[in-house]
Design a protein around this motif. Sequence first.
Motif, short mmCIF file in Angstrom:
data_model
loop_
_atom_site.label_atom_id
_atom_site.label_comp_id
_atom_site.label_asym_id
_atom_site.label_seq_id
_atom_site.Cartn_x
_atom_site.Cartn_y
_atom_site.Cartn_z
N SER A 143 -0.96 -5.50 2.43
CA SER A 143 0.45 -5.56 2.03
C SER A 143 1.06 -4.16 2.12
O SER A 143 0.35 -3.16 2.20
CB SER A 143 0.57 -6.08 0.60
OG SER A 143 0.02 -5.14 -0.30
N LEU A 144 2.37 -4.13 2.07
CA LEU A 144 3.07 -2.86 2.09
C LEU A 144 2.64 -1.97 0.92
O LEU A 144 2.43 -0.77 1.09
CB LEU A 144 4.58 -3.11 2.03
CG LEU A 144 5.50 -1.89 2.03
CD1 LEU A 144 5.27 -1.04 3.27
CD2 LEU A 144 6.94 -2.33 1.94
N SER A 145 2.43 -2.57 -0.24
CA SER A 145 2.03 -1.76 -1.40
C SER A 145 0.63 -1.17 -1.20
O SER A 145 0.36 -0.05 -1.62
CB SER A 145 2.11 -2.56 -2.69
OG SER A 145 1.18 -3.60 -2.72
N ALA A 176 12.59 -7.49 -2.82
CA ALA A 176 12.04 -8.48 -3.75
C ALA A 176 10.73 -9.07 -3.24
O ALA A 176 10.23 -10.02 -3.82
CB ALA A 176 13.07 -9.60 -3.96
N ARG A 177 10.19 -8.51 -2.18
CA ARG A 177 8.96 -9.06 -1.61
C ARG A 177 8.08 -7.93 -1.12
O ARG A 177 8.57 -6.91 -0.63
CB ARG A 177 9.31 -10.01 -0.47
CG ARG A 177 8.11 -10.73 0.07
CD ARG A 177 8.52 -11.98 0.77
NE ARG A 177 7.34 -12.70 1.17
CZ ARG A 177 7.24 -14.00 1.12
NH1 ARG A 177 8.24 -14.70 0.66
NH2 ARG A 177 6.16 -14.59 1.52
N ASN A 178 6.79 -8.11 -1.21
CA ASN A 178 5.80 -7.16 -0.75
C ASN A 178 5.21 -7.71 0.55
O ASN A 178 4.20 -8.41 0.53
CB ASN A 178 4.73 -6.98 -1.83
CG ASN A 178 3.69 -5.96 -1.45
OD1 ASN A 178 3.89 -5.15 -0.55
ND2 ASN A 178 2.57 -6.00 -2.13
N PRO A 179 5.85 -7.42 1.69
CA PRO A 179 5.41 -8.04 2.94
C PRO A 179 4.07 -7.50 3.42
O PRO A 179 3.67 -6.39 3.08
CB PRO A 179 6.51 -7.64 3.93
CG PRO A 179 7.04 -6.36 3.39
CD PRO A 179 6.95 -6.49 1.89
N SER A 180 3.41 -8.30 4.22
CA SER A 180 2.15 -7.86 4.83
C SER A 180 2.45 -6.99 6.04
O SER A 180 3.56 -7.00 6.59
CB SER A 180 1.32 -9.07 5.26
OG SER A 180 1.95 -9.71 6.36
N LEU A 181 1.45 -6.27 6.46
CA LEU A 181 1.58 -5.44 7.64
C LEU A 181 1.87 -6.29 8.87
O LEU A 181 2.65 -5.90 9.74
CB LEU A 181 0.30 -4.62 7.83
CG LEU A 181 0.36 -3.45 8.78
CD1 LEU A 181 1.49 -2.50 8.43
CD2 LEU A 181 -0.96 -2.72 8.78
N HIS A 182 1.29 -7.46 8.92
CA HIS A 182 1.53 -8.38 10.04
C HIS A 182 3.01 -8.77 10.10
O HIS A 182 3.61 -8.78 11.18
CB HIS A 182 0.64 -9.62 9.90
CG HIS A 182 0.84 -10.62 10.97
ND1 HIS A 182 0.41 -10.43 12.26
CD2 HIS A 182 1.45 -11.83 10.97
CE1 HIS A 182 0.73 -11.48 12.99
NE2 HIS A 182 1.37 -12.34 12.23
N THR A 183 3.60 -9.09 8.96
CA THR A 183 5.02 -9.45 8.91
C THR A 183 5.88 -8.27 9.35
O THR A 183 6.82 -8.43 10.14
CB THR A 183 5.42 -9.89 7.48
OG1 THR A 183 4.67 -11.06 7.15
CG2 THR A 183 6.90 -10.18 7.37
#
Length: 124
Positions: free
Chosen positions: A26-28, A99-106
Amino acid sequence: MRALADQAHVSERMLLYLEKGRSNPSLSTVEKLAQALGVQAGSLFGKRPVARQGPEVFIEAVVAQNLVAARKRLMLSQDALAQQSGVSRAVIAHIERQARNPSLHTLARLAAALDLSIETLLSK
């Protein structure tokens, strides 16, 4: 590996999977690793890491700002970007609102649709 995992507050298994390309962090998680390494998150995807400088910025805000700016520069609506990237409009809206913690793939799919590198999308 243990020291990095401890400092980044991620598991050693996560690091092992990342090194082997078997994880979609995830981005985080990317931000935690960048902080532990003392580099800017976006630079992890460039030719060489760039040291962190100045006050801390929230990576979610950087991604949101870059995503909106790139989308508007190309005169794309969220719906049009969704069609081009394969990422749902709702997910795009959540990322833009932080409002979202996107994945690296996204993020990679969005960057490709916007003709950006992941490094650019993650860099201030």
